[in-house]
Design an enzyme around this catalytic site. Structure first.
Site, PDB file in Angstrom:
ATOM      1  N   GLY A  25      63.705 131.867  23.689  1.00 31.04           N
ATOM      2  CA  GLY A  25      63.794 133.300  23.936  1.00 31.04           C
ATOM      3  C   GLY A  25      63.062 134.011  22.818  1.00 31.04           C
ATOM      4  O   GLY A  25      62.426 133.384  21.961  1.00 31.04           O
ATOM      5  N   SER A  26      63.181 135.312  22.781  1.00 30.88           N
ATOM      6  CA  SER A  26      62.443 136.082  21.780  1.00 30.88           C
ATOM      7  C   SER A  26      62.840 135.716  20.359  1.00 30.88           C
ATOM      8  O   SER A  26      62.009 135.736  19.441  1.00 30.88           O
ATOM      9  CB  SER A  26      62.656 137.582  22.016  1.00 30.88           C
ATOM     10  OG  SER A  26      64.054 137.901  22.013  1.00 30.88           O
ATOM     11  N   GLU A  28      63.401 132.901  19.156  1.00 28.89           N
ATOM     12  CA  GLU A  28      62.909 131.577  18.769  1.00 28.89           C
ATOM     13  C   GLU A  28      61.387 131.511  18.613  1.00 28.89           C
ATOM     14  O   GLU A  28      60.857 130.506  18.166  1.00 28.89           O
ATOM     15  CB  GLU A  28      63.344 130.525  19.804  1.00 28.89           C
ATOM     16  CG  GLU A  28      64.831 130.242  19.818  1.00 28.89           C
ATOM     17  CD  GLU A  28      65.657 131.402  20.343  1.00 28.89           C
ATOM     18  OE1 GLU A  28      66.650 131.769  19.694  1.00 28.89           O
ATOM     19  OE2 GLU A  28      65.289 131.968  21.401  1.00 28.89           O
ATOM     20  N   GLU A  47      69.663 125.762  29.611  1.00 26.31           N
ATOM     21  CA  GLU A  47      70.093 125.179  28.348  1.00 26.31           C
ATOM     22  C   GLU A  47      71.025 123.979  28.524  1.00 26.31           C
ATOM     23  O   GLU A  47      71.037 123.067  27.690  1.00 26.31           O
ATOM     24  CB  GLU A  47      70.779 126.241  27.477  1.00 26.31           C
ATOM     25  CG  GLU A  47      69.848 127.322  26.970  1.00 26.31           C
ATOM     26  CD  GLU A  47      69.659 128.478  27.928  1.00 26.31           C
ATOM     27  OE1 GLU A  47      69.026 129.477  27.530  1.00 26.31           O
ATOM     28  OE2 GLU A  47      70.163 128.390  29.078  1.00 26.31           O
ATOM     29  N   HIS A  70      68.521 129.580  22.698  1.00 23.91           N
ATOM     30  CA  HIS A  70      68.308 131.008  22.529  1.00 23.91           C
ATOM     31  C   HIS A  70      69.613 131.730  22.237  1.00 23.91           C
ATOM     32  O   HIS A  70      70.441 131.955  23.126  1.00 23.91           O
ATOM     33  CB  HIS A  70      67.664 131.588  23.789  1.00 23.91           C
ATOM     34  CG  HIS A  70      67.429 133.067  23.726  1.00 23.91           C
ATOM     35  ND1 HIS A  70      66.919 133.691  22.621  1.00 23.91           N
ATOM     36  CD2 HIS A  70      67.646 134.051  24.646  1.00 23.91           C
ATOM     37  CE1 HIS A  70      66.817 134.991  22.844  1.00 23.91           C
ATOM     38  NE2 HIS A  70      67.267 135.238  24.077  1.00 23.91           N
ATOM     39  N   HIS A 281      93.404 109.704  31.055  1.00 22.28           N
ATOM     40  CA  HIS A 281      93.010 110.798  31.939  1.00 22.28           C
ATOM     41  C   HIS A 281      94.089 111.045  32.985  1.00 22.28           C
ATOM     42  O   HIS A 281      94.647 112.118  33.073  1.00 22.28           O
ATOM     43  CB  HIS A 281      91.665 110.470  32.601  1.00 22.28           C
ATOM     44  CG  HIS A 281      91.118 111.560  33.457  1.00 22.28           C
ATOM     45  ND1 HIS A 281      90.088 111.360  34.364  1.00 22.28           N
ATOM     46  CD2 HIS A 281      91.436 112.865  33.552  1.00 22.28           C
ATOM     47  CE1 HIS A 281      89.810 112.505  34.968  1.00 22.28           C
ATOM     48  NE2 HIS A 281      90.618 113.427  34.503  1.00 22.28           N
ATOM     49  N   GLY A 412      84.476 115.326  30.553  1.00 23.88           N
ATOM     50  CA  GLY A 412      84.622 115.704  31.950  1.00 23.88           C
ATOM     51  C   GLY A 412      83.608 116.703  32.468  1.00 23.88           C
ATOM     52  O   GLY A 412      83.604 117.022  33.649  1.00 23.88           O
TER      53      GLY A 412
END
Length: 537
Positions: A25-26, A28, A47, A70, A281, A412
């Site tokens: 994004g801006s 980075e 992402e 970002h 679990h 999970g």
């Protein structure tokens, strides 16, 4: 003048971190300015997919891997997959762009407020440097924190105007640093464990993902064969630490207290290596182990050994411990192929005993899918599996023999498998990766197909499409929840989705069609998606 950006790339270069996974994004862009020619930037369209690709790459290479996200929004999008990175001990170094340093407190657009707190408690360590000149040192600390025992993801937020600032003259020392972990079992500790094993009448091994992560599968085999004892894989495995075709292999332990007790009953000593004790679990309570059964736990993770509710634990590198134990214990004479005399051990001893599922007229049984892949996959194939409702079919039919032959979500959260396969294939250009993904899981990381197509990464994606969240349907039965909403995902056309991202694809609903599709896929060197139409029982 050396800038903070230039000093950071020198640091990354010296640590072998020349592959960057990201979605910029801006905030980075100034980090990516003048991107070095000896680096590779792997773009993901979401992402979550970016983190999963980097995770797969980090696990397969065993090296720290840089992820560039970002600000807060990008970090948040990646955190669902980050849960897997925590439990797979993946050494990810995640950086996120922060707004201009002088404006952060004003909460301007894209400011990441309390940035270091955002990824916690998932991140092993997180920070935002208090000064621009401290950025390289902070990233150096992040790299070493990510790789020291137990490895795990770390996070650094960097105000984007820092990259253009002048580096401190002492920064160059960072690129020359090395940090090594030297802990190991002390001689007396090794003797204690070996003595306990030798005194046991019927020991059993339970192995976890860190055996594979430490490249110690051969040591595990050597120890098992010296003892002639059965080997189980710890519940919900993220990696395969032992060949599942070996005569001493018994299977994967179920993720509940009572069933583990039943399967390990009759053994007077359980040695757990490279796994938690245990990651349950399904709620089926009971006594942890049968009366008279002792458990010894070997792990390189302080948290694992501290939080376990029972057993005697040793904090040490797993691979080294297994290798030294294999040499230290007394060899036993055991009839080949038996290993254990317990009823539970014999019940799980042979994959061939499991009856094969039957295909329907227009739908494949998952057994057929995994068996056919195993029949046609090239030597050294690597599986990345995220088809949670077909785990039994997978383990009964897939052939997992070599080091680094299997990767799966360690937690999970869905969305790991499909893009992680892209990262694993990048790490193993000499091996072929097959991603076996459920239709529900596939949608969480579907944008990974675009990256595979754009970079020519030849993963064979096999989507098992049964039109429902099969794992959840099984849980409704176990919990007696009846018919609940949100369990079905019908009429998704993965062929058209794949084509839209630039990946060749076809749908199959018979074994013959699947066989032909696999042969064609393995003969080529481009990404391919096969939609296998299956059914849920």
């Amino acid at each position: 003048m050396t800038t903070i950006r230039e000093a950071t790339y020198d640091l990354l270069r010296s640590n072998g971190m020349r592959t960057v996974f990201g979605n910029p994004g801006s905030n980075e862009l100034l980090f990516l300015k003048d991107f070095p020619e000896d680096f590779e930037y792997v773009l993901g369209l979401h992402e979550g997919a970016v983190v999963a690709m980097a995770d797969g790459y980090a696990q397969a290479t065993g090296r720290p891997t840089l992820v560039n996200l970002h600000a807060a929004a990008g970090t948040g999008n990646g955190m669902g997959v980050l849960t897997n990175s925590v439990y797979s001990h993946s050494p990810l170094v995640i950086t996120a762009g922060q707004q201009v340093r002088d404006t952060v407190g004003q909460e301007v657009m894209l400011a990441n407020m309390d940035a270091a707190q955002l990824p916690r408690p998932l991140a092993k360590w997180s920070a935002e440097p208090l000064a621009a000149t401290d950025v390289p040192r902070t990233i150096s600390q992040a790299i070493h924190m990510a790789t020291l025992p137990a490895p795990g993801p770390v996070y650094v937020s960097v105000p984007y105007d820092d990259w253009e600032r002048e580096a401190d003259p002492n920064t160059h020392y960072l690129a020359k640093r090395t940090v090594s972990a030297a802990a190991a079992l002390a001689p007396e500790q090794l003797a204690e464990i070996a003595e306990a094993i030798d005194a046991a009448k019927n020991p059993v091994l339970v192995l976890g993902p860190d055996v594979d992560a430490e490249r110690a599968n051969a040591h595990a085999v050597a120890l098992a064969e010296r003892l002639g004892c059965p080997v189980w894989i710890a519940p919900s495995p993220a990696r395969c630490p032992f060949p599942n075709t070996h005569p001493l292999f018994r299977g994967v332990l179920p993720a509940n207290v009572a069933s583990i007790n039943e399967l390990l009953s009759g053994h007077d000593l359980v040695l757990v290596a490279g796994a938690p004790v245990f990651r349950y679990h399904h709620h089926r309570p009971g006594r942890f182990l049968a009366e008279g059964t002792e458990l010894i736990h070997l792990s390189n993770d302080p948290s694992e050994v501290a939080r376990a509710p029972f057993g005697r634990a040793y904090l040490a590198p797993v691979g080294d411990g297994l290798a030294r134990l294999a040499a230290a214990v007394a060899p036993r004479v055991v009839t080949p192929g038996t290993g254990s005399t317990t009823a539970a051990g014999q019940a799980g001893a042979s994959r061939a005993q499991a009856p094969a599922g039957v295909d329907r007229a227009d739908r494949l049984h998952p057994d057929t899918v995994f068996r056919t892949i195993a029949e046609h996959a090239p030597e050294g194939v690597v599986y990345v599996n995220e088809s949670t409702s077909t785990a039994d079919s997978f383990w009964n039919n897939a052939v997992l023999e070599g080091q680094g032959s299997f990767y799966s979500p360690a937690s999970g959260g869905l969305g790991f498998g499909l893009p992680a396969a892209v990262g694993v294939q990048l790490a193993h250009p000499d091996r072929r990766v097959v991603a076996t993904i459920g239709d529900g899981s596939a949608n969480f990381g579907i944008t990974g197909l675009w990256t595979a197509a754009q970079y020519g990464i030849p993963v064979v994606f096999v989507i098992l499409n049964n039109g429902t969240y099969g794992a959840l349907r099984r849980f409704t039965r176990a919990l007696d929840a009846g018919e609940t909403p949100g369990l079905d995902v019908p009429r998704i056309d993965f062929v058209h989705l794949a084509n839209g991202y630039g990946v060749a694809a076809e749908a199959v609903d018979t074994a013959e069609e699947l066989r032909a599709a696999l042969q064609k896929a393995f003969a080529g060197n481009v990404p391919v998606l096969i939609e296998a139409r299956t059914y849920f029982e």
